[in-house]
Design a protein around this motif. Structure first.
Motif, PDB file in Angstrom:
ATOM      1  N   ARG A   1      20.800  15.337  22.226  1.00  0.00           N
ATOM      2  CA  ARG A   1      19.798  16.212  22.628  1.00  0.00           C
ATOM      3  C   ARG A   1      18.733  15.722  22.207  1.00  0.00           C
ATOM      4  O   ARG A   1      17.605  15.855  23.086  1.00  0.00           O
ATOM      5  CB  ARG A   1      20.220  17.647  21.513  1.00  0.00           C
ATOM      6  N   ARG A   2      18.433  14.272  21.697  1.00  0.00           N
ATOM      7  CA  ARG A   2      16.697  13.386  21.155  1.00  0.00           C
ATOM      8  C   ARG A   2      16.776  13.139  22.336  1.00  0.00           C
ATOM      9  O   ARG A   2      15.355  13.450  23.050  1.00  0.00           O
ATOM     10  CB  ARG A   2      16.925  12.866  19.906  1.00  0.00           C
ATOM     11  N   SER A   3      17.308  12.630  23.819  1.00  0.00           N
ATOM     12  CA  SER A   3      17.703  11.380  24.332  1.00  0.00           C
ATOM     13  C   SER A   3      17.495  11.990  25.569  1.00  0.00           C
ATOM     14  O   SER A   3      17.660  11.831  26.712  1.00  0.00           O
ATOM     15  CB  SER A   3      18.319  10.009  24.293  1.00  0.00           C
ATOM     16  N   THR A   4      18.684  13.654  25.396  1.00  0.00           N
ATOM     17  CA  THR A   4      18.312  13.735  27.426  1.00  0.00           C
ATOM     18  C   THR A   4      18.016  15.401  27.148  1.00  0.00           C
ATOM     19  O   THR A   4      18.108  15.468  28.621  1.00  0.00           O
ATOM     20  CB  THR A   4      20.079  13.891  27.561  1.00  0.00           C
ATOM     21  N   GLY A   5      17.928  16.312  26.084  1.00  0.00           N
ATOM     22  CA  GLY A   5      17.246  17.769  26.281  1.00  0.00           C
ATOM     23  C   GLY A   5      18.792  18.757  26.179  1.00  0.00           C
ATOM     24  O   GLY A   5      18.091  19.848  25.892  1.00  0.00           O
ATOM     25  N   GLY A   6      19.565  18.106  26.435  1.00  0.00           N
ATOM     26  CA  GLY A   6      20.791  18.723  25.596  1.00  0.00           C
ATOM     27  C   GLY A   6      21.386  18.962  26.922  1.00  0.00           C
ATOM     28  O   GLY A   6      21.374  18.429  28.066  1.00  0.00           O
ATOM     29  N   ASN A   7      22.504  20.247  26.806  1.00  0.00           N
ATOM     30  CA  ASN A   7      23.864  20.341  28.674  1.00  0.00           C
ATOM     31  C   ASN A   7      24.616  18.977  28.826  1.00  0.00           C
ATOM     32  O   ASN A   7      24.559  18.486  29.305  1.00  0.00           O
ATOM     33  CB  ASN A   7      22.570  20.640  29.286  1.00  0.00           C
ATOM     34  N   VAL A   8      24.745  18.824  27.330  1.00  0.00           N
ATOM     35  CA  VAL A   8      25.919  16.806  27.355  1.00  0.00           C
ATOM     36  C   VAL A   8      27.116  17.338  26.358  1.00  0.00           C
ATOM     37  O   VAL A   8      26.904  18.032  25.375  1.00  0.00           O
ATOM     38  CB  VAL A   8      24.925  16.158  27.055  1.00  0.00           C
ATOM     39  N   ILE A   9      27.619  16.389  26.982  1.00  0.00           N
ATOM     40  CA  ILE A   9      28.911  16.009  25.638  1.00  0.00           C
ATOM     41  C   ILE A   9      29.051  14.925  25.387  1.00  0.00           C
ATOM     42  O   ILE A   9      28.753  13.687  25.489  1.00  0.00           O
ATOM     43  CB  ILE A   9      30.098  16.231  26.456  1.00  0.00           C
ATOM     44  N   ALA A  10      28.746  15.111  23.598  1.00  0.00           N
ATOM     45  CA  ALA A  10      28.396  13.971  22.910  1.00  0.00           C
ATOM     46  C   ALA A  10      29.470  13.709  21.668  1.00  0.00           C
ATOM     47  O   ALA A  10      29.537  14.509  21.264  1.00  0.00           O
ATOM     48  CB  ALA A  10      27.372  14.391  21.627  1.00  0.00           C
ATOM     49  N   SER A  11      30.458  12.382  22.594  1.00  0.00           N
ATOM     50  CA  SER A  11      31.663  12.228  22.137  1.00  0.00           C
ATOM     51  C   SER A  11      30.835  11.104  20.978  1.00  0.00           C
ATOM     52  O   SER A  11      30.383   9.822  20.990  1.00  0.00           O
ATOM     53  CB  SER A  11      33.018  11.690  22.901  1.00  0.00           C
ATOM     54  N   TRP A  12      31.632  10.764  19.822  1.00  0.00           N
ATOM     55  CA  TRP A  12      31.123  10.388  18.866  1.00  0.00           C
ATOM     56  C   TRP A  12      31.281   8.658  18.927  1.00  0.00           C
ATOM     57  O   TRP A  12      31.533   7.530  19.238  1.00  0.00           O
ATOM     58  CB  TRP A  12      31.831  10.903  17.616  1.00  0.00           C
ATOM     59  N   SER A  13      33.247   8.885  19.672  1.00  0.00           N
ATOM     60  CA  SER A  13      33.375   7.675  20.097  1.00  0.00           C
ATOM     61  C   SER A  13      32.428   6.467  21.055  1.00  0.00           C
ATOM     62  O   SER A  13      32.898   6.139  21.119  1.00  0.00           O
ATOM     63  CB  SER A  13      35.342   7.543  20.546  1.00  0.00           C
ATOM     64  N   GLU A  14      32.049   7.353  21.961  1.00  0.00           N
ATOM     65  CA  GLU A  14      31.789   6.835  22.938  1.00  0.00           C
ATOM     66  C   GLU A  14      30.255   6.178  22.645  1.00  0.00           C
ATOM     67  O   GLU A  14      28.699   6.752  23.813  1.00  0.00           O
ATOM     68  CB  GLU A  14      31.410   8.176  23.820  1.00  0.00           C
ATOM     69  N   MET A  15      29.035   7.133  21.849  1.00  0.00           N
ATOM     70  CA  MET A  15      28.094   7.084  21.632  1.00  0.00           C
ATOM     71  C   MET A  15      27.167   5.014  21.249  1.00  0.00           C
ATOM     72  O   MET A  15      25.944   5.525  21.633  1.00  0.00           O
ATOM     73  CB  MET A  15      27.700   7.598  20.017  1.00  0.00           C
ATOM     74  N   GLY A  16      28.111   4.648  20.748  1.00  0.00           N
ATOM     75  CA  GLY A  16      28.159   3.133  21.204  1.00  0.00           C
ATOM     76  C   GLY A  16      26.372   3.241  20.459  1.00  0.00           C
ATOM     77  O   GLY A  16      27.313   3.302  18.657  1.00  0.00           O
ATOM     78  N   VAL A  17      25.198   2.211  20.811  1.00  0.00           N
ATOM     79  CA  VAL A  17      24.797   1.598  19.972  1.00  0.00           C
ATOM     80  C   VAL A  17      24.054   3.297  18.930  1.00  0.00           C
ATOM     81  O   VAL A  17      22.954   2.913  18.187  1.00  0.00           O
ATOM     82  CB  VAL A  17      23.283   0.867  21.258  1.00  0.00           C
ATOM     83  N   TYR A  18      23.847   3.945  19.846  1.00  0.00           N
ATOM     84  CA  TYR A  18      23.161   5.780  19.291  1.00  0.00           C
ATOM     85  C   TYR A  18      23.492   5.579  18.310  1.00  0.00           C
ATOM     86  O   TYR A  18      22.943   5.998  16.992  1.00  0.00           O
ATOM     87  CB  TYR A  18      23.435   7.018  20.754  1.00  0.00           C
TER      88      TYR A  18
END
Length: 536
Positions: free
Chosen positions: A420-437
């Motif tokens: 949400r910080r990096s895109t503004g929201g309206n996304v799916i944030a899967s922890w396994s795909e977060m990488g360096v974030y």
């Protein structure tokens, strides 16, 4: 049935009467009869009257035209004129006006006394009113019995369908369930494929409200005028009353169940359950199976608290916002129920709803992944279409058992906050795909993170002129194009030489050598921190 012009003209005593104009209004309802002979008698018209006149005071075209215009304005049902007495024929302008507004003008034979008209019409009206009263009592008694027996929605809708003889459906917004009593292919297709707001635009409907909260829609496959008929209006209103009593009972049950359910799920995700047997006993009361690997999914409403604050400070009330939140939760439950038959723990928070799902195995295979993502994408589209809100979804990694869910919950919560910080929201944030974030989460917004961002982006961030923004955009675009200047020039729609000039200036300002992998890595990390910082 109500007393209509058509029904009245069919009486034996009305033989010889002729409709001169307004044929489209023959099914209009007659509530009473009245005379008009004085020039201003139209002032006492209240609507629904069958007006009788000799036209003594309306012998000119202008006078008769003005009278008919006033009767139409005041919603009289029709006018009967003895045309052989004072006027030989009704002017064409008057007939055209009547046709335009579907206002029947009837030619009454000179030999028929008005008393011979009034008596049969009033008798018919009184007879129909008596039938309507008897019908109303039957409807009221039937729906009262349903309420006393605590009937479910299906039975209430079935009875309404039998009384109205209309195909209908009810949309329960709290459960996102459709109750359909129709064989109409068009209605069935609309309910199955169209967004709810499009269905409501296509079909007449009645809203069911409780204390300002929208609970559902009664949707009818019928002409809107038919639904205004008292023979339809009475059972519709009685059905809405029975539905409100049903929803009040369900609301009480829901509040009690929600409190215990929310407390149980919150205890699970905060490690507030001390004994394993306690968890199994509490899960059994909700018919939940918590055995095996689990994972947490959070559906969080974007900008909900700010919208709520604006509504309160603006004096607009919060019902519309709360209705939207309830609708979002209902849509989320409905979509995610497809993954596990609806038998899963969930808890409703202030602006999010948390689910605990069986994950198939510790690696997240089988049950989740592709199916989950497709389901979430479809859910997010429906939520935005129907409510105007967007949601950010956090998906934690699978855990060995339900007692390890706090870790999966932490991952889902941090993941959605990061994206949400990096895109503004309206996304799916899967922890396994977060990488360096995952690594950046701990430093974003801290003094160390800001210092790092200032070190590698500072000259571009401090330049408030349009050129500074242009150089920062150029840097971000070039990095997103895998550091390829030609691709970046095409994306930004500028000449390649222009972009090369900007690029040299960027490198000079930042003191970097893009051929060095270390400098590239530092700039990429700084840009990610910048986006997280900017959105925050």
């Amino acid at each position: 049935m109500t007393t209509t012009v058509r029904e009245t003209l069919a009486l034996e005593s009305f033989k010889g009467f002729h409709v001169l104009a307004g044929f489209g209004g023959l099914d209009r309802e007659i509530s009473t009869t009245t005379f008009i002979e004085a020039p201003d008698s139209w002032k006492w018209i209240r609507g629904g009257e069958c007006v009788l006149t000799l036209a003594y005071a309306f012998q000119t075209e202008e006078q008769l035209l003005a009278l008919v215009r006033e009767l139409i304005e005041r919603q009289a049902t029709c006018i009967g004129i003895k045309t052989e007495r004072y006027i030989k024929q009704v002017p064409q302008s008057v007939l055209d006006l009547a046709d335009q507004h579907k206002f029947p003008i009837i030619d009454i034979p000179i030999s028929v006394p008005f008393a011979a008209i009034i008596h049969p019409v009033q008798s018919l009206i009184i007879h129909d009113q008596a039938r309507l009263l008897k019908y109303s009592e039957k409807v009221r008694h039937t729906f009262f019995g349903l309420s006393v027996r605590a009937a479910e929605i299906e039975e209430i809708m079935q009875v309404l369908c039998e009384f109205t003889h209309v195909d209908l459906a009810f949309m329960d917004l709290a459960t996102d369930r459709k109750y359909i009593f129709s064989d109409s292919p068009q209605l069935l297709a609309a309910l199955d494929t169209l967004p709810l707001k499009d269905v409501l635009n296509l079909y007449p409907h009645e809203d069911v409200m409780l204390n300002g909260r929208l609970l559902g829609h009664l949707i009818f496959d019928a002409d809107a005028e038919k639904l205004k008929d008292r023979w339809s209006e009475i059972p519709i209103n009685q059905a809405k009353g029975a539905l409100l009593l049903y929803f009040q009972r369900r609301e009480v049950r829901h509040q009690v169940e929600s409190r215990y359910r929310n407390e149980f799920v919150q205890d699970l995700i905060t490690r507030n359950i001390r004994m394993e047997q306690e968890a199994w006993n509490r899960a059994k009361s909700f018919n939940w199976n918590l055995e095996g690997p689990q994972r947490v999914v959070i559906v969080d409403i974007d900008n909900y608290k700010s919208c709520l604050t604006r509504a309160i400070s603006g004096g607009q009330g919060v019902n519309a916002i709360e209705n939207s939140k309830s609708r979002i939760y209902a849509i989320a439950r409905s979509f995610l129920a497809r993954l596990n038959g609806g038998k899963y723990p969930y808890a409703e928070m202030s602006d999010s709803i948390v689910f605990i799902f069986p994950s198939g195995d510790e690696n997240g295979g089988g049950f989740f992944n592709d199916l989950l993502r497709r389901t979430l994408v479809d859910m997010m589209k429906v939520i935005q279409t129907e409510t105007g809100f967007t949601v950010t979804v956090g998906v934690g990694d699978p855990c060995n058992n339900v007692f390890d869910c706090p870790e999966s919950y932490r991952q889902a919560q941090q993941g959605l906050e990061l994206l949400r910080r990096s895109t503004g929201g309206n996304v799916i944030a899967s922890w396994s795909e977060m990488g360096v974030y995952k690594l950046l989460y701990g430093v974003a917004g801290t003094s160390e993170g800001c210092s790092f961002m200032e070190r590698y982006l500072g000259p571009l961030l401090s330049d408030e002129r349009p050129a500074g923004a242009t150089l920062l955009d150029t840097l971000q675009t070039t990095v997103s194009c895998n550091w390829n200047l030609k691709d970046a020039a095409m994306v930004m729609d500028v000449h390649y030489n222009t972009l090369k000039y900007r690029w040299r200036k960027i490198c000079d300002l930042l003191g970097i050598d893009p051929s060095k992998s270390g400098d590239r890595l530092n700039v990429m990390i700084a840009l990610k921190l910048y986006r997280m910082h900017k959105k925050a």
